[in-house]
Scaffold this motif. Structure first.
Motif, PDB file in Angstrom:
ATOM      1  N   LEU A   1     -23.752  11.926 -10.811  1.00  0.00           N
ATOM      2  CA  LEU A   1     -22.937  11.256  -9.801  1.00  0.00           C
ATOM      3  C   LEU A   1     -23.627  10.024  -9.219  1.00  0.00           C
ATOM      4  N   ARG A   2     -24.938   9.987  -9.241  1.00  0.00           N
ATOM      5  CA  ARG A   2     -25.704   8.941  -8.558  1.00  0.00           C
ATOM      6  C   ARG A   2     -25.273   7.515  -8.920  1.00  0.00           C
ATOM      7  N   PRO A   3     -25.107   7.169 -10.198  1.00  0.00           N
ATOM      8  CA  PRO A   3     -24.679   5.788 -10.496  1.00  0.00           C
ATOM      9  C   PRO A   3     -23.336   5.432  -9.870  1.00  0.00           C
ATOM     10  N   ARG A   4     -22.439   6.409  -9.785  1.00  0.00           N
ATOM     11  CA  ARG A   4     -21.126   6.156  -9.180  1.00  0.00           C
ATOM     12  C   ARG A   4     -21.262   5.879  -7.684  1.00  0.00           C
ATOM     13  N   LEU A   5     -22.188   6.582  -7.027  1.00  0.00           N
ATOM     14  CA  LEU A   5     -22.416   6.320  -5.610  1.00  0.00           C
ATOM     15  C   LEU A   5     -22.876   4.889  -5.390  1.00  0.00           C
ATOM     16  N   PHE A   6     -23.809   4.422  -6.205  1.00  0.00           N
ATOM     17  CA  PHE A   6     -24.312   3.054  -6.046  1.00  0.00           C
ATOM     18  C   PHE A   6     -23.251   2.020  -6.426  1.00  0.00           C
ATOM     19  N   GLN A   7     -22.416   2.372  -7.370  1.00  0.00           N
ATOM     20  CA  GLN A   7     -21.378   1.433  -7.813  1.00  0.00           C
ATOM     21  C   GLN A   7     -20.284   1.268  -6.776  1.00  0.00           C
ATOM     22  N   GLN A   8     -19.896   2.357  -6.102  1.00  0.00           N
ATOM     23  CA  GLN A   8     -18.696   2.321  -5.274  1.00  0.00           C
ATOM     24  C   GLN A   8     -18.965   2.280  -3.764  1.00  0.00           C
ATOM     25  N   LEU A   9     -20.097   2.780  -3.316  1.00  0.00           N
ATOM     26  CA  LEU A   9     -20.312   2.886  -1.872  1.00  0.00           C
ATOM     27  C   LEU A   9     -20.940   1.622  -1.309  1.00  0.00           C
TER      28      LEU A   9
END
Length: 271
Positions: A133-141
């Motif tokens: 999930l970590r890359p998605r957090l950096f991409q979207q948040l």
């Protein structure tokens, strides 16, 4: 726990009594497990919700973390769970607690959830799922978004805060980790000191920490602390700069007095 095999996770939060489903739904092979109330309280304390926040709980179970954040702090909330029984139960619980106007629950795969409106994200996932999930957090948040996880960390993304919590009437311990999404500062910058000198910076960033020739520092969201060593009149001088990152600019104050600013150099610009 979250009741899809791919989204195997703990169902977060038990600060107050809510009815639990009596049986596990057919085809979903992970039981619902309640996190100790002490852990719930600590998670909320670390992210400090307000009425201006939107909290996403990924794998929300019966909805108790989202409901509690709305009930106690006035935050808006979105709970995401793959199990339709849990989503129905959480929706009923929100009505029962009188916060149905501030929260909603979705039947959805958390890896397909759009997180861009979140200012807080709560997690209780296994280690491999946190890392996935970590890359998605950096991409979207957005920078400044708070992320808190029970029991499992984020690998080499070091937490800003780690808290050990006594649970089970003092007979056991749990760990809670908290992070803040940092601004992105990697690249070339031109920093202007309080004296008007221009200093070229080349920054490399790993999560909330960054380094460069003569430079090191740390980010908490958009807040930046930067230590710079430069030669002044032939002697090395080290000073601490603090301030805020706003897109392609930074500005703030220097320890000892004075203001500074920095501008990012566009990619491809001559050195």
């Amino acid at each position: 726990m979250h009741t899809a095999a791919r989204l195997f996770r703990g169902a977060v939060m038990a600060l107050f009594a809510l009815p639990l489903a009596a049986q596990q739904p057919p085809g979903l092979d992970v039981p619902f497990v309640v996190t100790p109330p002490e852990v719930v309280a600590q998670m909320l304390a670390l992210v400090n919700p307000t009425r201006d926040d939107v909290l996403y709980d990924l794998g929300s179970g019966d909805g108790r973390i989202v409901i509690e954040a709305a009930r106690r702090f006035g935050a808006r909330g979105v709970g995401v769970d793959i199990d339709p029984v849990r989503v129905e139960e959480a929706t009923a619980n929100a009505r029962r607690r009188g916060v149905q106007d501030r929260v909603r629950f979705r039947r959805q795969d958390l890896f397909e959830t759009d997180l861009r409106t979140a200012s807080i994200v709560t997690l209780y996932l296994f280690q491999n799922l946190n890392l996935e999930l970590r890359p998605r957090l950096f991409q979207q948040l957005r920078p400044g978004t708070r992320v808190v996880s029970h029991a499992f960390h984020m690998g080499d993304w070091q937490p800003d805060t780690t808290v050990r919590v006594r649970v089970n009437q003092g007979t056991g311990w749990a760990t809670v980790y908290a992070w803040t999404i940092p601004a992105q500062v990697a690249g070339r910058w031109t920093l202007t000191t309080p004296e008007g000198r221009r200093v070229a910076l080349q920054l490399r960033q790993q999560f909330q920490r960054f380094t460069g020739p003569g430079v090191s520092g740390r980010l908490v969201g958009e807040r930046i602390d930067l230590t710079l060593t430069e030669r002044v009149n032939g002697r090395p001088v080290t000073r601490r700069f603090s301030g805020r990152v706003t897109g392609d600019g930074m500005s703030g104050t220097v320890a000892g007095g004075g203001a500074w600013r920095a501008v990012k150099v566009p990619p491809g610009a001559p050195r």
